[in-house]
Design a protein around this motif. Structure first.
Motif, short mmCIF file in Angstrom:
data_model
loop_
_atom_site.label_atom_id
_atom_site.label_comp_id
_atom_site.label_asym_id
_atom_site.label_seq_id
_atom_site.Cartn_x
_atom_site.Cartn_y
_atom_site.Cartn_z
N ALA A 1 0.86 -1.14 0.20
CA ALA A 1 -0.26 -0.04 -0.05
C ALA A 1 0.89 1.38 -0.41
O ALA A 1 0.80 2.00 -0.64
CB ALA A 1 -0.99 -0.68 1.49
N ARG A 2 1.33 1.47 0.77
CA ARG A 2 3.24 2.57 0.76
C ARG A 2 3.74 2.73 -0.14
O ARG A 2 4.05 3.77 -1.45
CB ARG A 2 4.17 2.20 1.69
N ALA A 3 3.99 1.11 -0.36
CA ALA A 3 4.71 1.59 -2.34
C ALA A 3 3.75 1.90 -3.63
O ALA A 3 4.07 3.01 -4.56
CB ALA A 3 5.71 0.02 -3.07
N ARG A 4 3.26 1.58 -3.47
CA ARG A 4 1.92 1.82 -4.79
C ARG A 4 1.42 3.47 -4.88
O ARG A 4 1.52 4.16 -5.34
CB ARG A 4 0.68 1.09 -4.58
N LEU A 5 1.62 3.70 -3.28
CA LEU A 5 1.45 5.01 -2.61
C LEU A 5 2.38 6.84 -3.38
O LEU A 5 1.99 7.20 -4.48
CB LEU A 5 0.71 5.73 -2.00
#
Ligand code: HEM
Length: 403
Positions: A123-127
């Motif tokens: 989720a953090r990487a996608r953002l």
């Protein structure tokens, strides 16, 4: 000893003289490493008094044999001759103290625990990846490689994730050569970091949560408990090791793809290459360039006698390009390379505690980028730090095209 005998006993002094030169790491240290492997695989640095060890077999032999090559007398060249009252990190310890530390901290980083982190990391990487615009120059260091590992390690440790920029300054202050900051500023930041971490741990002793800070703050199953000094040692190490290294794996790895046209497209066509690509990024970039050990007794490496008390610098970055192990393509970036027995995570009892986490972060970043982008190219300056410890990339202007 005659001059000739001294020279025979201490080969490679001319080559080893340049091995700490910041200019070398700011450009490309591999031509020197290649000469060291060919001409003087165990070479003496006269100025600081240590051996440079360039071959995979010798570096592995040192990492494997902690009885002959100890970590307790320092792991960085700048620590030669320094005596600590308490070890500054767990990397500075040898068994039995090291075995105890490893037992206490290992549970937080075992593969099953790390696997469970995947959704949160993704989720953090996608953002962050969504913040990279296609078709224009973006500094992947600033926008992706710095924030992701800092946010992830803060979350795992139980630190306030929104403070990650402050943690960035603290951890930069720890790495020799990472910045041009004066010694005074580096010391002040390191002091701030220790006070903050210890204070937070004390709070967690009273009201524990499910994070590494709370785990370390309480006693182990056998009642074993870390002192405040030991806690500070762990926390600093986790915070720094947990972001500086992975940051440069991501930056250096993406630069390698950008500099080798066609390799990103190979992964676009065949996603099964992602796993081997992460290993090749580790080998090719080798984020930890070198660490040191000290000989506890007389021994020998590649036929060169090493005397008790002499420091040896393990050049992981050179070992990972050793033609005897990786063949004639040792200097080629090949995301499909298999097998790939690199030693980017070290070797032996100090083998990287965060290896599974770093591999997971590397894989997720590549997968998220592949979902959005069909190619990556160099679009502007790539600036490297002058550190002989961490293969630091300060800025990398790259351009992605849409998938
Ligand atoms: C690409 C990423 C990484 C690389 C290349 C890397 C590399 C290394 C290397 C070479 C060592 C061995 C040190 C020695 O022999 O003295 C090491 C140890 C260590 N690493 Fe990593 N590391 C990475 C990521 C991480 C992460 C994410 C963590 C986070 C928790 C971490 C925590 C540690 C710790 C605690 C040690 C000391 C282990 C011990 O002394 O037993 N590392 N790492």
């Amino acid at each position: 000893m005659t001059e000739i005998e001294t020279e025979q006993r201490r080969p490679g002094t001319e080559l080893a003289a340049g091995v700490l030169d910041p200019g070398l790491y700011a450009s490309d240290p591999h031509p020197l490493f290649s000469r060291l492997r060919a001409e003087a695989p165990v070479a003496w640095n006269e100025e600081h008094g240590f051996w440079c060890v360039a071959k995979h077999a010798d570096v592995s032999a040192i990492g494997f044999d902690h009885q002959t090559f100890c970590a307790g007398q320092g792991i960085l060249v700048e620590e030669i001759g320094v005596i600590y009252e308490t070890p500054p990190t767990m990397m500075h310890t040898d068994p039995p103290a090291h075995t105890r530390y490893r037992r206490l901290v290992q549970p937080g980083f075992k593969p099953s625990v790390v696997r469970a982190l995947e959704p949160a990391i993704r989720a953090r990487a996608r953002l962050l990846v969504e913040g990279l615009d296609a078709g224009t120059s973006v500094d992947v260091v600033e926008l992706l490689s710095v924030p992701l590992p800092l946010q992830v390690i803060s979350e795992i440790m139980g630190l306030p994730v929104e403070d990650w920029r402050r943690f960035y300054d603290w951890s930069e202050a720890v790495i020799p050569g990472a910045t041009d900051w004066p010694e005074e500023r580096r010391n002040q930041l390191q002091g701030e970091m220790i006070t903050f971490l210890i204070d937070l741990t004390k709070t967690r002793r009273d009201s524990p949560r499910t994070d590494v800070l709370s785990e370390l703050a309480r006693a182990g199953a056998d009642g074993d408990m870390l002192s405040d000094d030991e806690l500070a040692m762990f926390l600093v190490q986790l915070l720094v090791a947990g972001n500086e290294t992975t940051r440069n794996l991501i930056s250096g790895g993406l630069v390698a793809f950008a500099e080798h046209p066609g390799q990103w497209q190979r992964m676009v066509a065949d996603r099964t290459l992602v796993a081997t690509a992460v290993e090749e990024m580790l080998r090719f970039t080798t984020p930890v360039v070198s660490f040191m050990r000290t000989a506890t007794r007389d021994s020998e490496l590649s036929g060169v006698p090493i005397a008790a008390g002499e420091p040896v610098l393990m050049l992981y970055a050179s070992a990972n390009r050793d033609e005897d192990v990786f063949g004639p393509t040792a200097s080629v970036f090949d995301p499909g390379r298999h097998p790939n027995p690199h030693i980017a995570f070290g070797f032996g009892n100090h083998f990287c505690l965060g290896a599974a986490l770093a591999r997971l972060e590397g894989r997720i970043v590549i997968e998220e980028l592949l979902d959005r982008f069909g190619s990556v190219e160099i679009a502007g300056p790539v600036e490297r730090s002058g550190s002989s410890v961490i293969a630091g990339v300060r800025r990398a202007e790259l351009s992605f095209s849409p998938a």
